[in-house]
Design a protein around this motif. Sequence first.
Motif, mmCIF file in Angstrom:
data_model
loop_
_atom_site.group_PDB
_atom_site.id
_atom_site.type_symbol
_atom_site.label_atom_id
_atom_site.label_comp_id
_atom_site.label_asym_id
_atom_site.label_seq_id
_atom_site.Cartn_x
_atom_site.Cartn_y
_atom_site.Cartn_z
ATOM 1 N N THR A 1 5.766 0.771 -0.397
ATOM 2 C CA THR A 1 7.990 1.590 -0.364
ATOM 3 C C THR A 1 8.424 0.405 0.693
ATOM 4 O O THR A 1 9.567 -0.065 0.347
ATOM 5 N N ASP A 2 7.749 0.494 1.608
ATOM 6 C CA ASP A 2 8.406 0.377 2.986
ATOM 7 C C ASP A 2 8.457 -0.920 3.161
ATOM 8 O O ASP A 2 9.725 -1.403 3.846
ATOM 9 N N ARG B 1 8.020 -3.130 0.471
ATOM 10 C CA ARG B 1 8.536 -3.721 -0.232
ATOM 11 C C ARG B 1 10.490 -3.799 0.288
ATOM 12 O O ARG B 1 11.165 -4.645 -0.002
ATOM 13 N N ARG B 2 10.890 -2.790 0.990
ATOM 14 C CA ARG B 2 12.327 -2.128 1.501
ATOM 15 C C ARG B 2 12.636 -3.515 1.928
ATOM 16 O O ARG B 2 13.670 -4.093 1.740
ATOM 17 N N ALA C 1 15.405 -5.979 1.089
ATOM 18 C CA ALA C 1 16.534 -5.814 2.255
ATOM 19 C C ALA C 1 16.595 -7.633 2.836
ATOM 20 O O ALA C 1 18.220 -7.721 2.699
#
Length: 369
Positions: free
Chosen positions: A357-358, A360-361, A365
């Motif tokens: 998740t980190d 991908r974020r 971003a």
Amino acid sequence: MTAANTAVSAAESVTAADRHPFVARVREYAERVLRPEALSTDRDGVTREVIAELAALGLLNHQAPREYGGLDIDRNTDRRLHEIIAGACFNTWLVWAQHAPMAERIVESRKPGEPVSELAERILRGELVLGAGVSDVRRFPDHYIAAERASGGWIFTGAISWVSGWGLNNALTVAAVERQTETVVTALVPVSDRTHSVGPLRLGAVAGSKTARVELDDVFVPDEHVLSAQSLETTRFNDIGTASDARGHHFGLAETVLRELEQSGHPLAQDVAATWRPRIARIRSTAYELSDEAIAAGGGPHRIGERLATKVASGEALSTITRALLIARAGRGLSGDDTAQLHARSALFVLVQGQTTDVRRAQLAELAR
């Protein structure tokens, strides 16, 4: 010593590993065998013959202690090996990379004064090939391999989402979760009639890696095959470095693409290589420095923002230079017999491999800026 100087030192140590006789032998093999066959390997798959050749070179136990016939290769030399193999044939690298780090993991799990299991010893001696089924832990509790305690061991049940090298590996490294206590049990699991593929995955990249979804049908795992049993929290803490750092295969692929741009007859393609080579060198230096510093600090989220930014920068660099190679080759670059499309698809794989998740974020971003 400043962080910048440390970064240069780390990268220079990796490059200096070219002087190691073992690295020289691996490079010669990669250039003579793996690189010329990379397109056909992507089409037809990694073969048992290649695995046997890797074993003969010592690449199945290069990190094992010398007492098991290994070379006890250090971290920077190992990074160079990953760069070389990934740069020559990304499919072969992916199959090999599932197995390569396990010697160190097995040694770390060895109890003082006790021998390793027969299965573990054969792996340390480079006699067996491992596949990996550990990434489903990241999806707990939505999807995971279930672990249930049994007399003398554990029962593993569930579908492993990704196993590369299926049909080539003799055993798997599997991470399963005991749901009630959220204990992650990582163990060696021999391939048997209770470990079966539910079909090869039709991948748009690294299709030659023989990646499949594999079902574990109530597999009994004796305690002697267990490498670790730790909390989910600890597992996720340790996983941060695996998922968040740009690593050797990124830079091996980048070097191959830069080389092909430099060999292009188009002056602007050569200009692209001249522009991006120093940029990628800086990303490589920063990536290795940050990774080493995080390990020295005990792992986990040490300077995680910078590490994620470096991984994003590495992926963006690969995307850019592989696009440039496609453009330089014009329509030919999309042909199945041209390496431009192979490298572009490999770069896409790098973007999603080990994605949390980190990660991908951070990637999205950056693209949203």
